[in-house]
Design a protein around this motif. Structure first.
Motif, PDB file in Angstrom:
ATOM      1  N   THR A 239       0.828  -1.214   0.000  1.00 42.86           N
ATOM      2  CA  THR A 239       0.000   0.000   0.000  1.00 42.86           C
ATOM      3  C   THR A 239       0.861   1.261   0.000  1.00 42.86           C
ATOM      4  N   VAL A 240       2.063   1.169   0.556  1.00 41.32           N
ATOM      5  CA  VAL A 240       2.964   2.327   0.572  1.00 41.32           C
ATOM      6  C   VAL A 240       3.373   2.695  -0.851  1.00 41.32           C
ATOM      7  N   LEU A 241       3.643   1.693  -1.677  1.00 42.39           N
ATOM      8  CA  LEU A 241       4.011   1.970  -3.070  1.00 42.39           C
ATOM      9  C   LEU A 241       2.863   2.668  -3.790  1.00 42.39           C
ATOM     10  N   GLY A 242       1.650   2.212  -3.563  1.00 42.41           N
ATOM     11  CA  GLY A 242       0.488   2.859  -4.168  1.00 42.41           C
ATOM     12  C   GLY A 242       0.350   4.295  -3.722  1.00 42.41           C
ATOM     13  N   ARG A 243       0.560   4.550  -2.429  1.00 39.22           N
ATOM     14  CA  ARG A 243       0.462   5.927  -1.919  1.00 39.22           C
ATOM     15  C   ARG A 243       1.590   6.800  -2.457  1.00 39.22           C
ATOM     16  N   ASP A 244       2.790   6.238  -2.585  1.00 34.03           N
ATOM     17  CA  ASP A 244       3.901   7.011  -3.152  1.00 34.03           C
ATOM     18  C   ASP A 244       3.614   7.391  -4.603  1.00 34.03           C
ATOM     19  N   LEU A 245       3.081   6.453  -5.368  1.00 32.94           N
ATOM     20  CA  LEU A 245       2.759   6.748  -6.756  1.00 32.94           C
ATOM     21  C   LEU A 245       1.582   7.716  -6.871  1.00 32.94           C
ATOM     22  N   GLU A 246       0.625   7.605  -5.943  1.00 32.75           N
ATOM     23  CA  GLU A 246      -0.487   8.562  -5.933  1.00 32.75           C
ATOM     24  C   GLU A 246       0.001   9.976  -5.643  1.00 32.75           C
ATOM     25  N   LEU A 247       1.056  10.092  -4.872  1.00 28.05           N
ATOM     26  CA  LEU A 247       1.623  11.414  -4.579  1.00 28.05           C
ATOM     27  C   LEU A 247       2.500  11.900  -5.726  1.00 28.05           C
ATOM     28  N   ALA A 248       3.404  11.067  -6.171  1.00 37.09           N
ATOM     29  CA  ALA A 248       4.410  11.505  -7.143  1.00 37.09           C
ATOM     30  C   ALA A 248       3.821  11.747  -8.527  1.00 37.09           C
ATOM     31  N   CYS A 249       2.908  10.908  -8.969  1.00 33.17           N
ATOM     32  CA  CYS A 249       2.393  11.045 -10.343  1.00 33.17           C
ATOM     33  C   CYS A 249       1.663  12.361 -10.580  1.00 33.17           C
ATOM     34  N   PRO A 250       0.721  12.785  -9.712  1.00 30.42           N
ATOM     35  CA  PRO A 250       0.087  14.092  -9.975  1.00 30.42           C
ATOM     36  C   PRO A 250       1.065  15.262  -9.891  1.00 30.42           C
ATOM     37  N   LEU A 251       2.011  15.201  -8.969  1.00 35.42           N
ATOM     38  CA  LEU A 251       2.970  16.299  -8.852  1.00 35.42           C
ATOM     39  C   LEU A 251       3.927  16.313 -10.046  1.00 35.42           C
TER      40      LEU A 251
ATOM     41  N   LEU B  91      15.292  15.427  -9.172  1.00 35.10           N
ATOM     42  CA  LEU B  91      16.452  15.370  -8.278  1.00 35.10           C
ATOM     43  C   LEU B  91      16.013  15.314  -6.816  1.00 35.10           C
ATOM     44  N   VAL B  92      15.014  16.110  -6.453  1.00 35.18           N
ATOM     45  CA  VAL B  92      14.507  16.094  -5.077  1.00 35.18           C
ATOM     46  C   VAL B  92      13.931  14.729  -4.737  1.00 35.18           C
ATOM     47  N   ILE B  93      13.139  14.166  -5.649  1.00 36.04           N
ATOM     48  CA  ILE B  93      12.549  12.844  -5.398  1.00 36.04           C
ATOM     49  C   ILE B  93      13.637  11.780  -5.285  1.00 36.04           C
ATOM     50  N   CYS B  94      14.620  11.812  -6.184  1.00 37.76           N
ATOM     51  CA  CYS B  94      15.662  10.783  -6.168  1.00 37.76           C
ATOM     52  C   CYS B  94      16.600  10.920  -4.973  1.00 37.76           C
ATOM     53  N   ILE B  95      16.954  12.140  -4.606  1.00 34.73           N
ATOM     54  CA  ILE B  95      17.841  12.320  -3.445  1.00 34.73           C
ATOM     55  C   ILE B  95      17.143  11.871  -2.175  1.00 34.73           C
ATOM     56  N   PHE B  96      15.887  12.236  -2.035  1.00 33.63           N
ATOM     57  CA  PHE B  96      15.175  11.830  -0.817  1.00 33.63           C
ATOM     58  C   PHE B  96      14.903  10.330  -0.812  1.00 33.63           C
TER      59      PHE B  96
ATOM     60  N   MET C   7       5.931  16.482   2.084  1.00 31.45           N
ATOM     61  CA  MET C   7       6.122  17.931   2.200  1.00 31.45           C
ATOM     62  C   MET C   7       7.230  18.418   1.284  1.00 31.45           C
ATOM     63  N   LEU C   8       8.322  17.695   1.208  1.00 28.00           N
ATOM     64  CA  LEU C   8       9.442  18.116   0.373  1.00 28.00           C
ATOM     65  C   LEU C   8       9.080  18.103  -1.112  1.00 28.00           C
ATOM     66  N   VAL C   9       8.448  17.037  -1.555  1.00 29.92           N
ATOM     67  CA  VAL C   9       8.067  16.941  -2.967  1.00 29.92           C
ATOM     68  C   VAL C   9       6.954  17.939  -3.292  1.00 29.92           C
ATOM     69  N   GLY C  10       5.979  18.056  -2.394  1.00 31.77           N
ATOM     70  CA  GLY C  10       4.887  19.003  -2.620  1.00 31.77           C
ATOM     71  C   GLY C  10       5.361  20.446  -2.630  1.00 31.77           C
ATOM     72  N   TRP C  11       6.252  20.790  -1.712  1.00 29.34           N
ATOM     73  CA  TRP C  11       6.757  22.166  -1.661  1.00 29.34           C
ATOM     74  C   TRP C  11       7.794  22.449  -2.740  1.00 29.34           C
ATOM     75  N   THR C  12       8.162  21.448  -3.494  1.00 30.15           N
ATOM     76  CA  THR C  12       8.990  21.685  -4.668  1.00 30.15           C
ATOM     77  C   THR C  12       8.108  21.851  -5.911  1.00 30.15           C
ATOM     78  N   ALA C  13       7.123  20.984  -6.063  1.00 23.67           N
ATOM     79  CA  ALA C  13       6.301  20.982  -7.278  1.00 23.67           C
ATOM     80  C   ALA C  13       5.297  22.129  -7.334  1.00 23.67           C
ATOM     81  N   LEU C  14       4.613  22.401  -6.240  1.00 28.44           N
ATOM     82  CA  LEU C  14       3.554  23.418  -6.272  1.00 28.44           C
ATOM     83  C   LEU C  14       4.073  24.828  -6.532  1.00 28.44           C
TER      84      LEU C  14
END
Length: 148
Positions: free
Chosen positions: A45-57, A90-95, A114-121
């Motif tokens: 379920t964590v992989l699904g949540r990570d993809l749900e976060l990363a794909c829209p951003l 780079l932010v996603i891969c470093i983290f 927070m890190l990915v969201g505050w980079t993309a938005l």
């Protein structure tokens, strides 16, 4: 085949942007999968949540760069926008490779979101939108001058 009425420098840039964004997407997806296998492997379920976060951003940052441009200025702005796409990847891969909070998975996920969201938005709202509006304004002014 591409539209032949475009300036000669726009078509190769369009191809480059598409290939570059595809490569960045695959690299970023690989980093997300690597993070999942390193930290959360049995919990799917964590992989699904990570993809749900990363794909829209990623779509928010990568999507405007996939819009076809018809001018040299638009093509150049698109190339400059690739810097933002590289920054997000780079932010996603470093983290993804940072195991600093491995003892607290919920805290790690919160920091990741927070890190990915505050980079993309901010990239989308404070960079892409004003640049797009400026480009449209300049195109309107150029068309108005040509009519006179």
């Amino acid at each position: 085949m591409e539209n032949s009425t475009l300036p000669a420098c726009v078509v190769p840039r369009r191809r480059f942007v598409r290939w570059f964004l595809a490569a960045l997407s695959l690299i970023t997806l690989g980093c997300i999968l690597g993070r999942f296998y390193a930290v959360y492997y049995p919990n799917w379920t964590v992989l699904g949540r990570d993809l749900e976060l990363a794909c829209p951003l990623m779509l928010l940052v990568f999507g405007p760069l996939l819009i076809p441009v018809r001018t040299v200025r638009g093509s150049m702005l698109q190339l400059l926008g690739l810097v933002c796409a590289v920054l997000l990847s780079l932010v996603i891969c470093i983290f993804s490779w940072d195991p600093s909070i491995s003892g607290a998975p919920d805290l790690t996920r919160l920091a990741y979101v927070m890190l990915v969201g505050w980079t993309a938005l901010p990239i989308f709202f404070y960079l892409y939108v004003p640049i797009c509006l400026l480009h449209l304004l300049l195109c309107f002014i150029e068309k108005r001058k040509q009519r006179k």
